[in-house]
Design a protein around this motif. Structure first.
Motif, PDB file in Angstrom:
ATOM      1  N   THR A  96      -8.841  -6.602  14.506  1.00  0.00           N
ATOM      2  CA  THR A  96      -9.588  -6.902  13.336  1.00  0.00           C
ATOM      3  C   THR A  96     -10.691  -8.001  13.249  1.00  0.00           C
ATOM      4  OG1 THR A  96      -7.715  -8.327  12.764  1.00  0.00           O
ATOM      5  CG2 THR A  96      -7.451  -6.254  11.834  1.00  0.00           C
TER       6      THR A  96
ATOM      7  N   CYS B 101     -13.747  -6.584  14.133  1.00  0.00           N
ATOM      8  CA  CYS B 101     -14.261  -5.667  13.475  1.00  0.00           C
ATOM      9  C   CYS B 101     -15.095  -6.625  12.220  1.00  0.00           C
ATOM     10  CB  CYS B 101     -13.177  -4.890  12.670  1.00  0.00           C
ATOM     11  SG  CYS B 101     -13.769  -4.017  11.215  1.00  0.00           S
TER      12      CYS B 101
ATOM     13  N   ILE C  76      -9.214  -6.606   3.015  1.00  0.00           N
ATOM     14  CA  ILE C  76      -9.160  -5.431   2.919  1.00  0.00           C
ATOM     15  C   ILE C  76      -9.857  -4.378   1.969  1.00  0.00           C
ATOM     16  CG2 ILE C  76      -7.600  -3.338   2.399  1.00  0.00           C
ATOM     17  CD1 ILE C  76      -5.111  -4.978   3.348  1.00  0.00           C
TER      18      ILE C  76
ATOM     19  N   LYS D 225     -13.534  -5.074   3.548  1.00  0.00           N
ATOM     20  CA  LYS D 225     -13.464  -3.549   4.219  1.00  0.00           C
ATOM     21  C   LYS D 225     -13.038  -3.646   5.850  1.00  0.00           C
ATOM     22  CE  LYS D 225     -14.442  -1.561   0.257  1.00  0.00           C
ATOM     23  NZ  LYS D 225     -13.383  -1.107  -0.615  1.00  0.00           N
TER      24      LYS D 225
ATOM     25  N   THR E 164     -10.806  -3.084   9.113  1.00  0.00           N
ATOM     26  CA  THR E 164      -9.674  -2.369   9.617  1.00  0.00           C
ATOM     27  C   THR E 164      -9.196  -2.716  10.671  1.00  0.00           C
ATOM     28  OG1 THR E 164     -11.305  -0.650  10.379  1.00  0.00           O
ATOM     29  CG2 THR E 164     -10.550  -0.487   8.010  1.00  0.00           C
TER      30      THR E 164
END
Length: 281
Positions: free
Chosen positions: A69, A72, A110, A114, A116
């Motif tokens: 994460t 990401c 989240i 956004k 993931t």
């Protein structure tokens, strides 16, 4: 009792405890995100040589078990052209410790950012401080306030990240035997300074890699540490600060958002966060 820093593998890949195989960033020469991730991997490798005594009993490093994460977040939002780095001190137990994102209150991570990915577990986990990742049901007030004000100002993340990025000076979470979160000033002085010297060096590397012109410490401690570290290293960058949104700060509980907006306006940052400005591609 002496507590070790969780280890990384011999090749520098983060160890994820029981969270699965680590995912190492593939070097991409010249991109801000690859340089940033490399600096973090090098810091993690240096930190594994540190040892901490009481009151420290548990140490979590989300750059290991929440690497997926975290990467990401970095891959998505660390971009060329960013001029401002917001700097926190270290992860909160219900923020970055759970999500791998600085000030990473779960709903903000989240629903707005956004982000993931899978989140694993530290090798040595306190039974009352389990990592549940993006499924965490606790909300971190500091993170909700921090990302909330930028959501209000910017509308979309791309508007914020066109000019700004967010990072923590230290990636580690410290807890006592009872599970109490320990702030960096609560660590034994000599051990804290050894830790911060490594983090200072990594900060200088990050500032150079991202080529930002301003570092904004979130809270006085982060501001003062950044000013000292960058000045001593001869890194020419403007260092400023905004009030920390922590609920432990009585002033932050009386309208942190308005105080932050006023300070950002004084620093010339507020005008960059206009949601009507064209977003980054």
């Amino acid at each position: 009792m002496i507590t070790d820093i969780p280890s990384v593998s011999e090749d520098g890949t983060p160890s994820h405890g029981d969270g699965g195989e680590a995912r190492t960033p593939e070097p991409v020469t010249g991109t801000p995100s690859s340089r940033f991730l490399q600096a973090e991997l090098e810091l993690t490798a240096h930190l594994r040589g540190l040892r901490f005594s009481d009151p420290v009993r548990y140490i979590y490093n989300p750059l290991e078990y929440a690497w997926e994460t975290h990467r990401c977040y970095v891959d998505k939002y660390c971009r060329a052209g960013q001029t401002i780095l917001f700097l926190g001190m270290n992860p909160g137990p219900f923020g970055m410790a759970q999500t791998g994102v600085p000030f990473g209150e779960v709903r903000s991570v989240i629903n707005w950012l956004k982000i993931t990915g899978e989140v694993g577990h530290p090798d040595d986990e306190h039974p009352k401080r389990r990592i549940t990742g993006l499924a965490c049901t606790r909300s971190e007030v500091s993170g909700a306030r921090f990302w909330g004000v930028f959501k209000e100002l910017c509308g979309e993340p791309d508007v914020f990240f066109k000019h700004c990025f967010v990072h923590n000076l230290c990636p580690l979470v410290f807890m006592s035997a009872s599970g109490k979160n320990l702030t960096l000033p609560e660590l034994p002085a000599a051990e804290r300074e050894a830790l911060l010297r490594l983090c200072d060096s990594a900060l200088c590397q990050v500032v150079k890699a991202l080529n930002v012109s301003m570092v904004i410490g979130v809270g006085k401690v982060a501001e003062q540490r950044a000013r000292r570290a960058l000045s001593e290293a001869g890194v020419s960058v403007r260092v400023e600060g905004i009030m920390h949104p922590s609920p432990r700060n009585p002033l932050a509980n009386r309208g942190w958002e308005d105080v932050a907006k006023t300070k950002l306006a004084e620093l010339g940052v507020l005008s960059l966060l206009n949601m009507n400005e064209p977003s980054a591609s």
